[in-house]
Design a protein around this motif. Sequence first.
Motif, PDB file in Angstrom:
ATOM      1  N   THR A 123       0.843  -1.193   0.000  1.00 33.87           N
ATOM      2  CA  THR A 123       0.000   0.000   0.000  1.00 33.87           C
ATOM      3  C   THR A 123       0.877   1.241   0.000  1.00 33.87           C
ATOM      4  OG1 THR A 123      -0.129   0.095   2.423  1.00 33.87           O
ATOM      5  CG2 THR A 123      -1.812  -1.187   1.292  1.00 33.87           C
ATOM      6  N   ILE A 139      -3.468   0.437  -3.523  1.00 35.50           N
ATOM      7  CA  ILE A 139      -3.120  -0.927  -3.123  1.00 35.50           C
ATOM      8  C   ILE A 139      -2.794  -1.742  -4.371  1.00 35.50           C
ATOM      9  CG2 ILE A 139      -3.945  -3.021  -1.964  1.00 35.50           C
ATOM     10  CD1 ILE A 139      -5.922  -1.301  -0.436  1.00 35.50           C
ATOM     11  N   ASP A 490     -10.987  -3.722   0.288  1.00 37.16           N
ATOM     12  CA  ASP A 490     -10.058  -2.879  -0.471  1.00 37.16           C
ATOM     13  C   ASP A 490      -9.060  -3.712  -1.265  1.00 37.16           C
ATOM     14  OD1 ASP A 490     -11.275  -0.606   0.496  1.00 37.16           O
ATOM     15  OD2 ASP A 490      -9.874  -0.348   2.164  1.00 37.16           O
ATOM     16  N   VAL A 491      -8.616  -4.817  -0.692  1.00 33.26           N
ATOM     17  CA  VAL A 491      -7.674  -5.684  -1.402  1.00 33.26           C
ATOM     18  C   VAL A 491      -8.357  -6.316  -2.602  1.00 33.26           C
ATOM     19  CG1 VAL A 491      -6.220  -7.732  -1.245  1.00 33.26           C
ATOM     20  CG2 VAL A 491      -6.299  -6.116   0.654  1.00 33.26           C
TER      21      VAL A 491
END
Length: 706
Positions: A123, A139, A490-491
């Motif tokens: 990140t 990311i 988010d990943v």
Amino acid sequence: MPERMLSETEGYDLLDKRGIPVPPHRLVTSAEDAAEAAESIGRPVVMKVISPQIVHKSDVGGVITGIETTENAKAAFRDIMEKSTSRAPGAEITGVVVEKQMPPGLEVLIGGKTDPSFGKIITFGLGGKLVELLHDVSIRVLPISRDDAREMIREIEGYRLIQGYRGETARDEEALVDIIDSMSRIFTDSPGMHEFDLNPVILYEKGARVVDARIIMNEAALPTSGRAIAEVPEEIFFPQSIAVIGASSNPKKVGYAVFRNLLGYPGQLYPINPNRTELFGRDVYPSLDAVSGPVDCAIIAVPARYVPATMEECGKKGVRLAVIVTAGFREASEDGRKLEEEIVRIADTYGIRIVGPNCLGIMLPHQGINATFDPVSPKPGHIAFISQSGAIITTIVDWSLTEELGFSAVFSVGNQADLGFEQYLKFAENHPVTHAITLYIEEIKNGRSFMKIMKEVAGKKPVIVIKSGSSQKGKQAASSHTGSLAGSHDVYMAAFRQAGVIPASDLREAFQLAELLASEGYPKGKRAIAITSAGGFGVLASDYAEKYGLSMVDLPDEVRDKLNSFLPKCWNHANPMDLLGDTGVDRFAAVFDIMIRHQDFWDIAFVIAVPTMLTNPTHLANEIVRFSRHTNKMVVGCVLGGDSMRSGLRILRSCNIPNFSELEDAFKAVGSIFDARGENPDGGHVYPPSEGQCTWREPAARQQTR
């Protein structure tokens, strides 16, 4: 090895060996050593306590900055040791690090963690408190290239500070690229490194320094690769014979619904039930062994405790595909998990591939297969839908009938004991009637394998995905639903974008995108034109284009002159092209002809029409279809209104031309394609075949591209 955080000096030494700039530093164990270190390093210095048990050093008085003299260095050492010992009793203190206090600059962070689904990720964002306040981070799933590192820097909102905001001098972007690139390689090449946090990294006009490094080692926490992904012969999804094991005459049972849905299947259909001899006018067999002919596919709808014995029966019969709609496995209990492992073992022994268990089933409308307990069947179309929720499938299929949306395939993945998203994606990639793919995902077991397959498939056909579990409660619901943990939202979003997959915020948006891309393919660029008979919607088109990152291009002089030759003198002479309220279909058609002949200056055309006495919706729809098929660009229908326009909408549907009933939705959909795939998303234009009521004839050149 248990989890261990490297000391600050160990972290600095690791980074320094790999060429990542850190402050001059030294570990000391006495006040005199501290004074000597400060003198040799060069004041001012910072001093920090070193202890594996003290993570937040400032909280225990373990950090002192701005140390300018030898006496201050001695006093600071004593103060740090006294406060740290009293405020963190029992902590093992190995010393104090003395390091050069770096001048102020722009603070950024570089971090990494090991994700349970996708493995190691990196990140980047603004450092210090800003990362928690703004959550302005980018990311990537590792490994990444140097160009990826540069993209990470440029995609955060705070990049303007790096460029030099409001007259400030620009910061050294390349130095930051160097650190991200090097750190990504260190993290990738170090199996035992589980997590790291470089915060802050101070970025200057020239160069950068890492002034705090938190690195956690934990080899025991390395992710496992999971069960190997085996290739699946595509023909198993084209069965010539199907058995429904647990077929029932009781409308309240799943076996009743599944068998009823398959009555229209054109191949051999065998109901299996030892307690009946006839069902829906067909002979019922007491067992698979009693069926004289081969059975390619078995739909299993018996209680979970009977499924292992049923799988043995399938294996001996030579069944190649078992669709286990039964629930009560890994998602339910520990005993259920053991049952699931047993059926996988049996399947491996006989070479059976499993859909499910705990799934709705599969639908292949072009083959007349609805092997589910959904009460309705979808119409054939060109979108494959792969979902981790059976309830979402039933809802979408029901909605699709009123929307006249068709499907090429529908897969309910269930627990993915064997077949998972990867195999269904590969099937859809090679399925000739599938032109776009939509996924509903709660969690992925083998993220790296999934990402690799996604990237391969998305390079050939558009893939749109909805990921649930963005909230904490959503993650908990996904876990209880599928019997596994949902990964970081988010990943997942980062992985989707790296793979060229388009995330959608809701189901409606997902299928709008799928329809659009199945029909029109990826746009070659962001240059947009809008053709409308309503000036107000032309103004809105300009607003929405700007909002969603599209460029309303100027009309070339040659094109404007040709339009002037037949449009009323009071038309607006600009793009968006307002053809005026008295526009009929002929005027639209004439403008389309010019845009077909001049395709070099635009990439996307929005056709915006409203109900008027002069516009025949049927004729207009046929002209929009002709316009789409005679260009190699994206044409977006925005035929607005209600019942008076319905005849035109039916023609657009039958010819696989999507229409947006809300103008903003159209621009949002196109903009999201570029958000996900970048400035030049084209991977080969898709030209799906025409069907139904189309009144135009497609050019031979277009036909040859299929």
